[in-house]
Design an enzyme around this catalytic site. Structure first.
Site: not given
Length: 821
Positions: A102, A105, A508, A713
């Site tokens: 669960c 944990c 761009d 880019d």
């Protein structure tokens, strides 16, 4: 040679261990002796060393076997396969955790590991049970991390696709086996329970009632001690470490129901809950099985990518002989034969052959790409037509595929703010439920003793904190997996949320709205320079850049340049400069040339060239005499053309239809920027901008309250991408490893960005639905159970279906993203 203070054995030269005993540092020969000595000191039993008549036995035998097994992973040769080195000592590894049941944990493991000195970051994905851990290897070893996880009752091992599949298959079979046993025995329990209910209505002899109780008890024992074993083991592990996970109230409810039923069976006084126990275990096991399958389905894209790399490869010897070797044993500069239909095992360069390569699973591109000699290929892609010979450039964790997987894993393990809040609430929720159950038990014991156990069981069973913690990670895992199939790689956990809230999109130009495949249209010469010489000087400089403009010069080169360029400087987004012989050469935008040389751009030819709307690149040189006088000269002007990227206009229009503001910022001259802006439909533009000026424009938008999404880019626009709330980079094989963007568009199809925006909106909607459902369910179910309105069997169904509903709702994201072809 010094001896161990504890056992008296010689201390190896490479060991530096000690324990402070009675104020003095004493040497130890191994970590076993060190651990025993520390235990003696911690227990205030130092007198042992005063009164002992002989050395103690060596502590090596006391080293846990698990620690001995873990130390093998400290071997650098073994770490090469799954550990990435970020600096001299900073390492990152991907681990698989077994025993996760669960969200609590996840919280326990993350919190426990963060207490270790040397841990830099820990992120665990609930959907895949995969942990991404960064640590300082000079302070903490990987074996110590693995042992720390073992110490709290979990099993950790380096991520290996085959082993993970084995673990998942073993878990699946165990769950199916337990479901089958519970189902078969539970049906028998229900059969006798129906008879008992009918007996309460129509009457039943006491001896038959007692007999049926004993039969149900016998049938329920395997359900409790075998089928429900995982719940008790996990609950006991949590209690031992002072935690209250989801299985604690489950184990408590089962224990109370079983013990209460046993008491009734023995003394024939009270109610039995054998039917509720069998139903609860059956529904809970079934829901967890479907949850397991749903998590596997949501994370299947990452698994598919991992399995793209073949296990074996055909290596060519220097004499042309073929050798079948493991892909894991390949080395850089190996020469490989890739037959048609085979997956490429490593990143490399084609040295012989021509063929089409299918990159669809990596980039989302549906059409195979023709690859010639000299071009690069990526590990995991498929050779389609003809045999290829490639030279290996990158292997293992350095391949593009490994970088993609790492970015995808980071996005799925990083937790947005809403997830962190939900995890904190869930971690305290169980404790609150246990306290409420105590209060309910006391209340009903005083009001109606016959109802206290039934009501308390319902309160313990009906709660579902897992639904709250599952609300976000399952949705993010499903969304990132779906978008990866569409060629949009999510690399940061907050990206989807930020993209959904974005109000202003900044693009761009070159390589973003245009294809970035510039080609040289014409060359104009000034002075006495020749066109060939100008191109050679320009190409010599541009070889030191990765910008699309540089590639245009390299491809157009007719006569190879042999100029040696020294002191090269790349002015990002503006141009290049370098020294050739005794001259300084400059190539770049007109603004850059003016700034660097002081030349005037009043030439009518230059003004006419700028009006064409194509990209204009200038080349100039400059020489200083003995007294420092500069003599700048304009050598040539290059006109480069580019094409608008397919779908760019449709994307801009779609963004406008959604009410988004759109801008175009570029370092190119005004005419070129305006030409692209007009073609795609953008009104707000900025031209001749340096990266710093782009950054200031983005900051200005943010100061006005805009949530900015920057599309660039990935390399040249790094500062602007970092400033925006969410950044999208146009990725390719050379840039993926270095980009710091939040999202990477791997495909050439720009409209797939719109798919990402729509998926981001849908993801937030589903997360909100899941959280509302989780909170609403518990707010309604808990009071109803506390008032005695919910029977234990009804609580079992509600609790099981609640967490399953959250997972199934998130899986709708895996069918909602379709890539645009």
């Amino acid at each position: 040679m010094s001896k161990c203070y504890h056992c008296g054995l010689p201390i190896p030269n490479n060991i530096d261990l000690s324990v402070t005993i009675e104020g003095k540092s004493q040497p130890m020969c191994c970590i076993g002796c060190q651990a025993v000595a520390e235990a003696i000191v911690d227990a205030n039993l130092q007198d042992f060393y005063k009164y002992r008549t002989d050395n103690a036995p060596t502590g090596k035998a006391l080293i846990p076997e698990s620690l001995m097994q873990h130390t093998i992973y400290d071997n650098p040769a073994i770490q090469q396969k799954f550990v990435r080195l970020e600096g001299e000592h900073i390492k990152e590894a991907s681990l698989i955790l077994e025993g996760i049941t669960c969200a609590a944990c996840i919280w326990l493991n993350e919190r426990h590991l963060r207490t270790l000195t040397g841990i830099i970051d820990v992120q665990i994905n609930y959907s895949t049970h995969r942990a991404r851990i960064r640590w300082n290897d000079s302070v903490l070893k990987l074996s110590n991390i693995l042992q720390a996880i073992t110490n709290i009752g979990y099993i950790a091992h380096p991520y290996d696709p085959a082993r993970q599949q084995e673990v998942l298959e073993r878990e699946r079979k165990q769950q199916l086996r337990r479901i089958g046993v519970t189902g078969v025995l539970g049906m028998q329990v229900m059969m006798f329970s129906i008879a008992l209910y009918a007996g309460d209505w129509y009457g039943m002899a006491t001896e038959f009632k007692s007999l049926f109780h004993w039969i149900n008890l016998i049938l329920t024992i395997p359900i409790i001690f075998y089928c429900a074993e995982p719940f008790f083991k996990t609950a006991w592990r949590d209690i031992r470490h002072g935690q209250f996970g989801m299985d604690v109230p489950i184990a408590l409810a089962l224990s109370l129901a079983f013990l209460g039923s046993v008491y009734t069976t023995l003394y024939n006084n009270g109610q039995v809950y054998f039917d509720s126990i069998s139903m609860f275990v059956f529904f809970l096991l079934t829901s967890r099985y479907f949850e397991l399958r749903a998590r596997q389905h949501g994370a299947r894209v990452a698994d598919n990518l991992i399995h793209l790399v073949p296990t074996m490869a055909t290596r060519l010897g220097k004499d042309g002989t073929e050798e079948l070797v493991l892909a894991a044993d390949l080395e850089v500069e190996d020469r490989l034969l890739i037959r048609p239909g085979e997956n490429i095992p490593a990143d490399g360069t084609i040295v012989a052959g021509k063929s089409k390569v299918d990159e669809s699973l990596l980039t989302g591109e549906s059409n195979p790409i023709t690859k010639n000699s000299g071009q690069t290929v990526i590990a995991g892609t498929i050779n389609i037509d003809s045999p290829l010979q490639i030279q290996v450039d990158k292997i293992g964790t350095d391949t593009v595929l490994s970088h993609i997987l790492r970015l995808l894993e980071r996005a799925q393990t990083e937790k947005p703010t809403i997830t962190q809040l939900a995890d904190r609430v869930a971690s305290w929720f169980v404790l609150g439920v246990l306290l409420l159950a105590v209060g309910v038990a006391i209340y009903w014991w005083n009001v109606d003793p016959d109802m206290w156990l039934t009501t308390t069981l319902a309160v313990l069973v009906v709660t579902c904190p897992c639904a709250l913690s599952l609300a976000t990670p399952t949705a993010i895992t499903a969304a990132t997996s779906s978008l990866t199939q569409a060629g949009l790689l999510i690399s940061r956990g907050h990206a989807l949320e930020s993209l959904a809230h974005a109000t202003h999109f900044v693009f761009d130009k070159t390589g973003t709205l245009t294809k970035g495949r510039l080609h040289l249209l014409s060359t104009h010469i000034f002075g006495n320079f020749s066109e060939t010489k100008c191109l050679q000087y320009a190409t010599a400089l541009e070889r030191h850049s990765e910008h699309p403009i540089a590639q245009a010069f390299i491809k157009s080169e007719i006569k190879p340049s042999r100029f040696a360029v020294k002191e090269v400087t790349n002015h990002s987004g503006a141009g290049m400069q370098g020294q050739i012989n005794d001259f300084q050469y400059f190539i770049g935008t007109p603004t850059f040339i003016i700034q660097m040389t002081g030349l005037s751009m009043e030439d009518k030819l230059l003004q006419n060239l700028q009006q064409d709307g194509n990209t204009l690149v200038l080349l100039a040189n400059m020489k200083s005499d003995m007294v420092g006088m500069k003599f700048p000269k304009l050598m040539g002007a290059f006109i480069l053309g580019d094409e608008i990227r397919d779908g760019a206009k449709e994307l801009i229009q779609a963004l406008k239809n959604q009410g988004k503001s759109v801008s175009l910022l570029s370092g190119d001259h005004a005419a070129a920027v305006q030409k692209v802006a007009t073609e795609v439909g953008i009104e707000t533009i900025g031209s001749s901008l340096t990266p710093e000026e782009k950054l200031q424009q983005v900051k200005a938008l943010q100061a006005q309250g805009a949530i900015v999404a920057m599309v660039g880019d990935g390399v040249n626009d790094a500062p602007v991408l970092a400033q925006a709330q969410v950044s999208i980079a146009m990725g390719n094989g050379t840039q993926i490893a270095r980009t710091s963007a939040d999202m990477i568009l791997l495909t050439e199809q720009l409209p797939n960005l719109l798919t990402g925006i729509n998926t981001a909106h849908k993801t937030l909607k589903i997360i909100r639905q899941n959280i509302i459902w989780a909170i609403g369910y518990n707010m309604l179910a808990l009071p109803a159970a506390a008032m005695g309105l919910v029977a234990p069997w009804m609580a079992a169904i509600g609790m099981s279906l609640s967490s399953l509903l959250v997972v199934v709702n998130a899986l709708r994201l895996t069918t909602g993203s379709k890539k645009i072809k």
